[in-house]
Design a protein around this motif. Structure first.
Motif, PDB file in Angstrom:
ATOM      1  N   PRO A  83       0.815  -1.230  -0.175  1.00  0.00           N
ATOM      2  CA  PRO A  83      -0.161   0.062   0.019  1.00  0.00           C
ATOM      3  C   PRO A  83       0.944   1.350  -0.184  1.00  0.00           C
ATOM      4  O   PRO A  83       0.373   2.126  -0.826  1.00  0.00           O
ATOM      5  CB  PRO A  83      -0.794   0.015   1.085  1.00  0.00           C
ATOM      6  CG  PRO A  83      -0.099  -1.070   2.275  1.00  0.00           C
ATOM      7  CD  PRO A  83       0.375  -2.150   1.081  1.00  0.00           C
ATOM      8  N   VAL A  84       1.915   1.140   0.519  1.00  0.00           N
ATOM      9  CA  VAL A  84       2.943   2.480   0.825  1.00  0.00           C
ATOM     10  C   VAL A  84       3.401   2.870  -0.582  1.00  0.00           C
ATOM     11  O   VAL A  84       3.404   3.831  -1.082  1.00  0.00           O
ATOM     12  CB  VAL A  84       3.978   2.314   1.809  1.00  0.00           C
ATOM     13  CG1 VAL A  84       4.644   3.697   1.736  1.00  0.00           C
ATOM     14  CG2 VAL A  84       3.342   2.019   3.165  1.00  0.00           C
ATOM     15  N   ALA A 120       0.822   4.161  -2.959  1.00  0.00           N
ATOM     16  CA  ALA A 120       0.230   5.439  -2.506  1.00  0.00           C
ATOM     17  C   ALA A 120       1.473   6.481  -2.982  1.00  0.00           C
ATOM     18  O   ALA A 120       1.071   7.381  -3.631  1.00  0.00           O
ATOM     19  CB  ALA A 120       0.120   5.553  -0.888  1.00  0.00           C
ATOM     20  N   VAL A 124       1.110   6.642  -6.659  1.00  0.00           N
ATOM     21  CA  VAL A 124      -0.307   7.651  -7.088  1.00  0.00           C
ATOM     22  C   VAL A 124       0.223   9.268  -7.206  1.00  0.00           C
ATOM     23  O   VAL A 124      -0.145   9.900  -7.960  1.00  0.00           O
ATOM     24  CB  VAL A 124      -1.250   7.198  -6.419  1.00  0.00           C
ATOM     25  CG1 VAL A 124      -2.322   8.467  -6.471  1.00  0.00           C
ATOM     26  CG2 VAL A 124      -2.025   5.850  -6.812  1.00  0.00           C
ATOM     27  N   LEU A 125       0.925   9.355  -6.034  1.00  0.00           N
ATOM     28  CA  LEU A 125       1.441  10.848  -5.464  1.00  0.00           C
ATOM     29  C   LEU A 125       2.220  11.428  -6.787  1.00  0.00           C
ATOM     30  O   LEU A 125       2.332  12.324  -6.994  1.00  0.00           O
ATOM     31  CB  LEU A 125       2.016  10.810  -4.158  1.00  0.00           C
ATOM     32  CG  LEU A 125       0.934  10.920  -3.110  1.00  0.00           C
ATOM     33  CD1 LEU A 125       1.596  10.952  -1.577  1.00  0.00           C
ATOM     34  CD2 LEU A 125      -0.373  11.917  -3.043  1.00  0.00           C
TER      35      LEU A 125
END
Length: 444
Positions: A110-111, A114, A117-118
């Motif tokens: 998940p990290v 994320a 995406v950023l």
């Protein structure tokens, strides 16, 4: 796409082997050994190494052209350009420890997702940003994205490298060396891609960088497991307090920070020396290329040779002393006042010795972190290695910059810079054997 990159990286790994085995064998032996290294890696390790390659391609396709874009297209003043670039560094390097703690709490997948995406959003925003506030916002998002995915990837590569070593495949530093080579290939290829696309415009460059991270995001959505066997998620707080009491780890951070401070002189002390010797900074790009080529072609054979002979502490010691000798070479040559081609030889010697020292220090430091990390906290510790050493560079760069501006004899600043990594050898902790795998439960 992933298969093609994997094939290229494996071919590169094959070609980077030495010319002869230690016992006088034919060149085929080391090439087969390096190819076997790639084939022996788990699918997860291959994914993470290719991820590092893609990260650097996407990032370095944009970064080298950012300052020029801010100054010309956006019309920022010079001080503001420097401020924006500093913000990017702070939002990335300074927040690695935050990203690392999130990895320990929520896991790698998940990290990383994320962060991707950023980074996609940040590059797209930067491509369309036309005002200073928008550029600053985009740069902060871009930096924080790396503070998420880099500690996640680096910590899991380090953990998997320890597992790989304990399963009898060889030294963990060989895995981390391949990781470094992948990153260096990306850092070399990225600017070439950016330069080609800059013929269109800067927005196209940014969107291409975003597209690379779209591919990384898709690859991790498809290939990264929800839960990595042996990776323990830690819900309890207090990891930072334990870290700050870990003197052996903080000593490693300080020693590693002196390496980063020395490496930063490629952008601070070296340009002044090249300007003095050549009358311009034109040869600087060739010296940077020399450093990149050395890492790409020599990292794997150097790591394999060193791994058979030195433990992690001795590898870091040798690397720091080589770096110190690079500064000493320039210091010894400065009183002669050579110029022209002869005047550039000490600078070239400095770059070679610094780069070889880097080849020894970086894989060893990353390989050492799992031995020093608290149970379940390898992400926090890997992030802290970057953040703490980054603070050392921030403070040390101001001091070394002032030193270079003094009226001291020409050799003195270089001698002082040589003394820093040499003295840092005394900071290195003594190694202790650990009975368990870091962040792991019995079995795989």
């Amino acid at each position: 796409m992933t298969g093609l990159i994997s094939h290229v990286l494996a071919r590169r790994a094959t070609r980077t082997s030495g010319d002869e085995t230690p016992d006088g064998g034919t060149p085929e032996a080391p090439r087969e050994s390096t190819w076997r290294l790639w084939k022996e890696l788990s699918p997860l390790l291959r994914l993470l190494i290719l991820t590092q390659l893609a990260f650097n391609i996407g990032f370095y396709a944009v970064l080298p052209f950012l300052a020029e874009h801010l100054g010309t297209a956006i019309g920022m003043a010079g001080w503001l350009v420097g401020f924006v670039l500093g913000l990017r560094t702070f939002s990335q390097q300074g927040l690695f420890v935050v990203g690392g703690s999130l990895v320990d709490r929520y896991g790698v997948r998940p990290v990383v997702l994320a962060g991707c995406v950023l980074r996609i959003a940040g590059f797209a925003w930067l491509g369309y940003a036309a005002a200073s506030w928008a550029v600053i916002g985009a740069v902060l998002v871009i930096g924080f994205a790396a503070a998420l995915f880099s500690p996640a990837v680096e910590s899991e590569v380090a953990r998997q490298a320890v597992v790989w070593e304990e399963d009898g495949h060889g030294s963990r530093t060989r895995v981390l060396a391949l990781f470094s080579v992948a990153g260096q290939i990306g850092a070399f290829a990225g600017p070439l891609l950016g330069a080609l696309l800059l013929a269109v415009d800067f927005r196209t460059v940014c969107l291409a960088g975003a597209a690379v991270f779209v591919l990384v995001l898709a690859g991790h959505l498809w290939l990264m497991p929800q839960h990595i066997p042996g990776r323990v998620r830690v819900r309890e707080r207090g990891g930072a307090r334990v870290l700050l009491r870990n003197r052996r780890f903080l000593a490693l951070c300080c020693a590693y920070g002196t390496y980063l401070l020395a490496y930063n002189q490629l952008y601070l002390a070296l340009p002044d020396e090249v300007q003095r010797a050549a009358g311009s900074q034109a040869p600087l790009s060739w010296l940077f290329a020399l450093s990149s080529v050395l890492v790409v072609f020599a990292q794997l054979p150097v790591t394999r040779w060193v791994g058979d002979r030195l433990d992690l502490r001795r590898s870091m010691t040798a690397g720091l002393l080589l770096i110190a000798s690079g500064f000493a070479v320039v210091a010894a040559a400065r009183p002669a006042g050579w110029t022209g081609a002869a005047g550039l030889l000490p600078a070239a010697g400095f770059v070679v010795l610094l780069t070889v020292g880097q080849m020894l220090v970086v894989p060893a430091a990353r390989a050492w972190v799992p031995d020093l990390a608290a149970e379940g906290r390898i992400g926090l510790y890997m992030g802290a290695l970057s953040s703490v050493s980054g603070l050392i560079v921030l403070a040390g760069s101001a001091a070394t910059g002032s030193l270079l501006d003094t009226d001291l004899p020409a050799a003195v600043p270089w001698l002082v810079l040589a003394a820093i990594p040499a003295l840092a050898v005394a900071l290195l902790p003594r190694r202790e054997k650990r009975a368990r795998r870091p962040d792991s439960t019995p079995g795989r």
